[in-house]
Scaffold this motif. Structure first.
Motif, short mmCIF file in Angstrom:
data_model
loop_
_atom_site.label_atom_id
_atom_site.label_comp_id
_atom_site.label_asym_id
_atom_site.label_seq_id
_atom_site.Cartn_x
_atom_site.Cartn_y
_atom_site.Cartn_z
N GLU A 1 28.79 30.12 37.95
CA GLU A 1 28.69 31.02 36.40
C GLU A 1 27.27 31.51 36.15
O GLU A 1 26.54 31.66 37.18
CB GLU A 1 27.89 29.32 35.77
N GLY B 1 31.35 33.30 43.69
CA GLY B 1 31.14 34.64 42.64
C GLY B 1 29.62 34.50 42.85
O GLY B 1 29.13 34.50 42.49
N ARG C 1 28.54 37.36 44.97
CA ARG C 1 29.17 38.59 43.57
C ARG C 1 27.78 38.84 42.89
O ARG C 1 27.16 40.07 42.62
CB ARG C 1 30.10 38.49 43.42
N ASP C 2 27.09 37.35 42.43
CA ASP C 2 25.92 37.61 41.22
C ASP C 2 24.90 37.98 41.91
O ASP C 2 24.66 38.47 40.80
CB ASP C 2 26.74 36.16 40.17
N ASP D 1 29.09 27.25 45.37
CA ASP D 1 29.88 27.14 46.16
C ASP D 1 29.68 27.43 47.68
O ASP D 1 28.55 28.82 48.51
CB ASP D 1 31.22 28.32 46.05
N ASP E 1 40.98 35.89 45.74
CA ASP E 1 41.35 37.30 44.59
C ASP E 1 41.23 38.53 44.66
O ASP E 1 42.00 39.44 45.14
CB ASP E 1 41.66 36.57 43.74
N ARG F 1 45.99 34.57 38.73
CA ARG F 1 44.72 35.82 38.98
C ARG F 1 44.72 37.35 37.96
O ARG F 1 43.95 37.97 38.22
CB ARG F 1 44.72 36.08 40.33
N ARG G 1 42.12 36.70 35.89
CA ARG G 1 40.75 37.03 36.38
C ARG G 1 40.14 38.10 36.55
O ARG G 1 39.15 38.57 36.15
CB ARG G 1 40.73 35.79 37.70
#
Ligand code: CTP
Length: 321
Positions: A3, A55, A58-59, A70, A143, A190, A193
């Protein structure tokens, strides 16, 4: 699951790659750090690989705050997840179908232990069948390029980065790009997404990816998603800090009318949604349904399989109770 919320970082300026792991340890909450430390200890003892993925990578690179994390390891991962949960006296939820284990941590946070896997799709819109696979192969089932980056945490590989599809370049050029032509056929969720991530980060959807999205919509694949999955994806859109940009994209692609044939985005939606906090899902649903009035809203919510309590909360809000 990662998140993230915007932290006002400069567009296009990514975290230096050698800062990724230190930043993960520095910026994670104490409960996540404790869980990660145990996971690393276990895989080091077992001489196995462990990577942080999706994520959260990425973040971190985008210099956003990170909450849930994760981690991915190769099968079998159940014993790894159980050992972490037991040592922390934390609740463990096992999602056997997807070989994923969620450890619920203090402060409402989570560590997802994901088994590296490959996926095969029987038919468009159906859930995939999964089978264990090496970490390198797992990255190919994902994705978007920006979600297909992994960094190893185990002592033998610590800091080694896997970025097979150029996700870091796409983060720099602020682009949402799918990994392959079948992505939105296999998994039409997706499309939602793509809208969420493009909207959240003010990224562009890559032109080829845009064509793949249009192809999937043109062939009617999003309509094959069950009402529950359409509802879930819509709720994820409503949970964005500002759902407006994603809603505008979905409207421009004609996807809102796929969730429900009567749906269309109106200017009053955007104003109303901005005034309600992202954590108040029922409040945001009430903003969405308000233009149709309480009776039509209840009918649509029934058709989409919303829970009774959610329907009542939205009804009461619309009826001014
Ligand atoms: N993923 C995927 N296809 C999907 C759902 C998920 O490939 N339909 C992969 C992506 O690599 C994603 C990861 O699984 O990064 C974890 O999924 P999720 O938690 O939903 O994504 P996040 O990227 O963490 O998104 P968010 O920041 O909204 O939590």
């Amino acid at each position: 699951m990662a998140e993230s919320r915007g932290s006002g970082s400069e567009p296009g300026r990514l975290l230096q790659l050698d800062r990724l792991i230190p930043k993960l340890w520095e910026s994670s909450s104490p409960s996540v750090t404790a869980a990660l430390r145990i996971a690393v200890k276990v895989v080091n003892r077992q001489k196995r690989r462990l990577a942080v993925v999706g994520g959260v990578v990425r973040d971190l690179l985008l210099q956003k705050s990170v909450f849930d994390v994760d981690v991915m390891s190769e099968s079998p991962t159940r014993s790894l997840a159980r050992e972490v949960a037991e040592e922390l006296h934390a609740e463990l939820v096992e999602h056997d179908r997807f070989l994923t284990f969620t450890i619920h941590l203090e402060g409402g946070l989570k560590l997802d232990v994901v088994t590296a896997r490959q996926e095969s799709y029987g038919a468009p819109g159906q859930l995939p069948v999964v089978a264990p696979a090496p970490i390198e192969m797992d990255l190919k089932r994902r994705d978007f390029t920006v979600n297909s980056i992994a960094v190893f945490l185990d002592s033998s590989n610590e800091g080694r980065l896997l970025d097979p599809f150029g996700g870091i370049d796409d983060l720099r050029s602020r682009k949402i790009r799918a990994l392959h032509d079948q992505s939105f056929v296999d998994d039409p969720t997706r499309i939602f997404r793509a809208a969420r991530f493009a909207g959240r980060f003010s990224f562009d959807v890559d032109p080829k990816t845009q064509k793949q999205i249009e192809g999937s919509i043109g062939k009617g694949y999003p309509r094959l998603l069950s009402p529950a999955r359409r509802r879930h994806e819509f709720e994820l859109v409503l949970r964005e800090v500002d759902p407006g940009p994603a809603l505008r994209l979905l409207e421009s692609w004609g996807v809102l009318a796929v969730i429900h044939q009567d749906w269309a985005l109106r200017p009053e939606h955007l104003e109303a949604l901005r005034r309600v906090d992202r954590k108040d899902l029922e409040g945001r649903l009430a903003c969405w349904f308000r233009p149709w009035g309480p009776a039509a809203a209840q009918k649509m919510m029934t058709e989409l399989g919303f829970e009774r309590a959610t329907k009542k909360a939205v009804h009461d809000a619309l009826a001014g109770k």
